[in-house]
Scaffold this active site. Structure first.
Site, PDB file in Angstrom:
ATOM      1  N   CYS A 122      15.040 -54.730 -13.885  1.00  0.00           N
ATOM      2  CA  CYS A 122      14.774 -54.827 -15.620  1.00  0.00           C
ATOM      3  C   CYS A 122      15.860 -56.340 -15.865  1.00  0.00           C
ATOM      4  O   CYS A 122      15.878 -56.502 -17.104  1.00  0.00           O
ATOM      5  CB  CYS A 122      15.249 -53.492 -15.892  1.00  0.00           C
ATOM      6  SG  CYS A 122      14.032 -52.520 -15.565  1.00  0.00           S
ATOM      7  N   HIS A 267      17.942 -54.632 -22.855  1.00  0.00           N
ATOM      8  CA  HIS A 267      16.821 -54.155 -22.268  1.00  0.00           C
ATOM      9  C   HIS A 267      16.485 -52.783 -22.795  1.00  0.00           C
ATOM     10  O   HIS A 267      17.125 -52.008 -23.177  1.00  0.00           O
ATOM     11  CB  HIS A 267      17.222 -53.882 -20.765  1.00  0.00           C
ATOM     12  CG  HIS A 267      16.159 -53.296 -19.901  1.00  0.00           C
ATOM     13  ND1 HIS A 267      14.807 -53.605 -19.991  1.00  0.00           N
ATOM     14  CD2 HIS A 267      16.272 -52.146 -19.043  1.00  0.00           C
ATOM     15  CE1 HIS A 267      14.047 -52.836 -19.321  1.00  0.00           C
ATOM     16  NE2 HIS A 267      14.907 -52.012 -18.649  1.00  0.00           N
ATOM     17  N   ASN A 297       8.945 -49.316 -21.220  1.00  0.00           N
ATOM     18  CA  ASN A 297       9.849 -50.098 -20.726  1.00  0.00           C
ATOM     19  C   ASN A 297       9.006 -50.793 -19.840  1.00  0.00           C
ATOM     20  O   ASN A 297       8.265 -50.730 -19.099  1.00  0.00           O
ATOM     21  CB  ASN A 297      10.757 -49.301 -19.748  1.00  0.00           C
ATOM     22  CG  ASN A 297      11.680 -50.059 -18.815  1.00  0.00           C
ATOM     23  OD1 ASN A 297      11.702 -51.404 -18.802  1.00  0.00           O
ATOM     24  ND2 ASN A 297      12.461 -49.378 -17.993  1.00  0.00           N
TER      25      ASN A 297
HETATM   26  O1  UT7 Z   1      15.162 -49.907 -17.061  1.00  0.00           O
HETATM   27  C1  UT7 Z   1      15.853 -48.908 -16.163  1.00  0.00           C
HETATM   28  C2  UT7 Z   1      15.270 -47.981 -15.568  1.00  0.00           C
HETATM   29  N1  UT7 Z   1      15.266 -46.649 -16.043  1.00  0.00           N
HETATM   30  C3  UT7 Z   1      16.020 -46.165 -16.946  1.00  0.00           C
HETATM   31  O2  UT7 Z   1      16.987 -46.654 -17.421  1.00  0.00           O
HETATM   32  C4  UT7 Z   1      15.826 -44.691 -17.174  1.00  0.00           C
HETATM   33  C5  UT7 Z   1      17.060 -43.821 -17.325  1.00  0.00           C
HETATM   34  N2  UT7 Z   1      17.004 -42.463 -17.508  1.00  0.00           N
HETATM   35  C6  UT7 Z   1      16.266 -41.747 -18.552  1.00  0.00           C
HETATM   36  O3  UT7 Z   1      15.796 -42.601 -19.291  1.00  0.00           O
HETATM   37  C7  UT7 Z   1      16.155 -40.500 -18.614  1.00  0.00           C
HETATM   38  O4  UT7 Z   1      17.182 -39.721 -17.629  1.00  0.00           O
HETATM   39  C8  UT7 Z   1      14.827 -39.875 -18.786  1.00  0.00           C
HETATM   40  C9  UT7 Z   1      14.138 -40.186 -19.799  1.00  0.00           C
HETATM   41  C10 UT7 Z   1      14.008 -40.363 -17.413  1.00  0.00           C
HETATM   42  C11 UT7 Z   1      14.732 -38.467 -18.492  1.00  0.00           C
HETATM   43  O5  UT7 Z   1      15.568 -37.730 -19.598  1.00  0.00           O
HETATM   44  P1  UT7 Z   1      16.863 -36.635 -19.276  1.00  0.00           P
HETATM   45  O6  UT7 Z   1      17.110 -36.354 -20.604  1.00  0.00           O
HETATM   46  O7  UT7 Z   1      17.744 -37.162 -18.219  1.00  0.00           O
HETATM   47  O8  UT7 Z   1      15.906 -35.710 -18.676  1.00  0.00           O
HETATM   48  P2  UT7 Z   1      16.133 -34.738 -17.167  1.00  0.00           P
HETATM   49  O9  UT7 Z   1      15.561 -35.694 -16.188  1.00  0.00           O
HETATM   50  O10 UT7 Z   1      17.448 -34.267 -17.326  1.00  0.00           O
HETATM   51  O11 UT7 Z   1      15.185 -33.610 -17.561  1.00  0.00           O
HETATM   52  C12 UT7 Z   1      15.304 -32.513 -18.400  1.00  0.00           C
HETATM   53  C13 UT7 Z   1      13.959 -31.747 -18.265  1.00  0.00           C
HETATM   54  C14 UT7 Z   1      13.420 -31.310 -16.567  1.00  0.00           C
HETATM   55  O12 UT7 Z   1      13.097 -30.029 -16.885  1.00  0.00           O
HETATM   56  P3  UT7 Z   1      14.227 -28.606 -16.417  1.00  0.00           P
HETATM   57  O13 UT7 Z   1      14.629 -28.944 -15.038  1.00  0.00           O
HETATM   58  O14 UT7 Z   1      15.182 -28.761 -17.391  1.00  0.00           O
HETATM   59  O15 UT7 Z   1      13.334 -27.414 -16.585  1.00  0.00           O
HETATM   60  C15 UT7 Z   1      12.542 -32.307 -16.332  1.00  0.00           C
HETATM   61  O16 UT7 Z   1      11.528 -31.590 -15.398  1.00  0.00           O
HETATM   62  O17 UT7 Z   1      12.843 -32.356 -18.795  1.00  0.00           O
HETATM   63  C16 UT7 Z   1      11.944 -32.307 -17.740  1.00  0.00           C
HETATM   64  N3  UT7 Z   1      10.891 -33.453 -17.827  1.00  0.00           N
HETATM   65  C17 UT7 Z   1       9.701 -33.515 -18.678  1.00  0.00           C
HETATM   66  N4  UT7 Z   1       9.278 -32.613 -19.517  1.00  0.00           N
HETATM   67  C18 UT7 Z   1       8.337 -33.079 -20.264  1.00  0.00           C
HETATM   68  C19 UT7 Z   1      10.955 -34.553 -17.158  1.00  0.00           C
HETATM   69  N5  UT7 Z   1      10.002 -35.425 -17.636  1.00  0.00           N
HETATM   70  C20 UT7 Z   1       9.336 -34.781 -18.611  1.00  0.00           C
HETATM   71  C21 UT7 Z   1       8.169 -35.124 -19.499  1.00  0.00           C
HETATM   72  N6  UT7 Z   1       7.723 -34.218 -20.263  1.00  0.00           N
HETATM   73  N7  UT7 Z   1       7.688 -36.267 -19.137  1.00  0.00           N
END
Ligand code: UT7
Length: 342
Positions: A122, A267, A297
């Site tokens: 990125c 980014h 992204n």
């Molecule tokens: O360009 C550089 C690369 N990437 C980044 O910079 C991304 C950095 N990270 C993020 O943007 C965020 O961490 C994410 C958007 C990837 C995830 O958001 P989060 O608030 O950190 O969520 P999480 O991974 O802690 O997941 C929370 C919950 C989980 O369920 P439980 O375990 O709490 O029941 C996940 O399974 O959300 C669930 N979850 C979803 N639910 C619905 C994860 N993905 C999804 C989804 N739809 N697409």
């Protein structure tokens, strides 16, 4: 970039043109709801993304790059034969070899150019911009074509809801050229950069197979190792902390503070990352570009896409102090400070 080198023989360079391209097909959150267990509300709240553009099968990174490149060359009042150097910041090259830069060179018929791909995930655009700016500043080259382009849909697992909602495809291109002398305002152009890598972050965001470590095999395909894997929270925390850190370091080197920045172009990985970093930098919303809602992204393409949208909206004008920042897989970290000139 005289500020960085302390050498009087470097000439000042600037972004002489900017153009972008996204493929026409749109993948909405509603479309993704039919593919994995997700919903529009979760995606919008957690990421800020509403839709992203996705290529049709058979369309590669060089195809998107070509469109952006030709538009940028034309906007600069140049022809492909004027281009000396092509740098393509990409994580999704058409093939491991030949490079996407070679494919772009051929597709746009840049008969005099050499070039290469730059792998910084990125941070592909900020790193490529810096590398090109140095080449032009030294006088080694006159016009460099810098492209950030990715077809992320080619390495996304559309069975993995944690990653498939995040990414899109797109390309952005800029022409880096010397400022025409005499320069009316000596402060215009690319001012400085700051970059870091931290290889300890590798496992947090990667594509595990397909390289020399784990070449493609039946097993790697069965185990779905040719797709993006991410520890979202680890990347999120690192991105917020490092974006603030690198921006402050770059500004302080020039006796500037965030209050001096007219436009912060980060980014676009997650709306919450951008807003948290901007808040730490005490940057008000009207100085922050967020267009992740429409593109997701796009990895190497996010910053040029954001710059171009800001320009189209009248938010980016000659004389503005623009701070670009990126954090990506590696980890890679980058910031480029520009006094916008076009
Ligand atoms: O360009 C550089 C690369 N990437 C980044 O910079 C991304 C950095 N990270 C993020 O943007 C965020 O961490 C994410 C958007 C990837 C995830 O958001 P989060 O608030 O950190 O969520 P999480 O991974 O802690 O997941 C929370 C919950 C989980 O369920 P439980 O375990 O709490 O029941 C996940 O399974 O959300 C669930 N979850 C979803 N639910 C619905 C994860 N993905 C999804 C989804 N739809 N697409």
């Amino acid at each position: 970039m005289p500020d960085r080198s302390g050498s009087a023989c470097l000439r000042r360079v600037h972004i002489a043109a900017l153009a972008t391209y996204v493929p026409p097909r749109v993948l909405t959150n509603a479309d993704l709801e039919k593919m994995v267990d997700t919903n529009d509300e979760w995606i919008v709240q957690r990421t800020g993304i509403r839709e992203r553009h996705i290529v049709e099968r058979g369309v590669a990174t060089s195809d998107l790059a070509k469109e952006a490149a030709l538009a940028a060359i034309c906007q600069a009042g140049l022809t492909p034969d004027d281009i000396d150097l092509i740098i393509v910041g990409t994580t999704t090259p058409d093939t491991i070899f030949p490079s996407t830069a070679c494919r772009v060179q051929h597709k746009i018929a840049a008969s005099r150019a050499w070039g290469f791909d730059l792998g910084a995930a990125c941070s592909g655009f900020t790193y490529s911009l810096t590398a090109a700016a140095q080449m032009v500043a030294t006088g080694a080259h006159r016009h460099a074509l810098v492209i950030g382009a990715d077809v992320m849909s080619s390495i996304i697992d559309y069975q993995d809801r944690a990653t498939c909602v995040l990414f899109g495809d797109g390309a952005g291109a800029v022409i880096v050229s010397p400022m025409n002398a005499p320069v009316p305002d000596g402060e215009l152009g690319i001012i400085d950069f700051a970059h870091e890598i931290d290889g300890s972050g590798g496992p947090a965001l990667c594509m595990p197979a397909g390289g020399s470590l784990r070449p493609a095999s039946r097993e790697t395909v069965d185990e779905r190792l040719h797709f993006v894997k991410q520890d979202g929270q680890a990347v999120f925390k690192f991105a917020v902390r490092k974006t603030e850190e690198i921006c402050r370091r770059l500004l302080e080197r020039h006796g500037l503070t965030p209050a001096d920045v007219d436009l912060f172009v980060s980014h676009q990985a997650n709306r919450r990352i951008i807003e948290s970093a901007a808040s730490r930098l005490e940057l008000p919303a009207d100085r922050v570009v967020i267009n992740i809602d429409r593109y997701g992204n796009t990895t190497g393409a996010t910053i040029p896409l954001a710059l171009n949208d800001a320009r189209a909206a009248g938010r980016l004008n000659a004389g503005d102090l623009v701070l670009m920042a990126s954090v990506g897989a590696g980890f890679t970290v980058g910031a480029v400070l520009v006094r916008w000139s076009i």
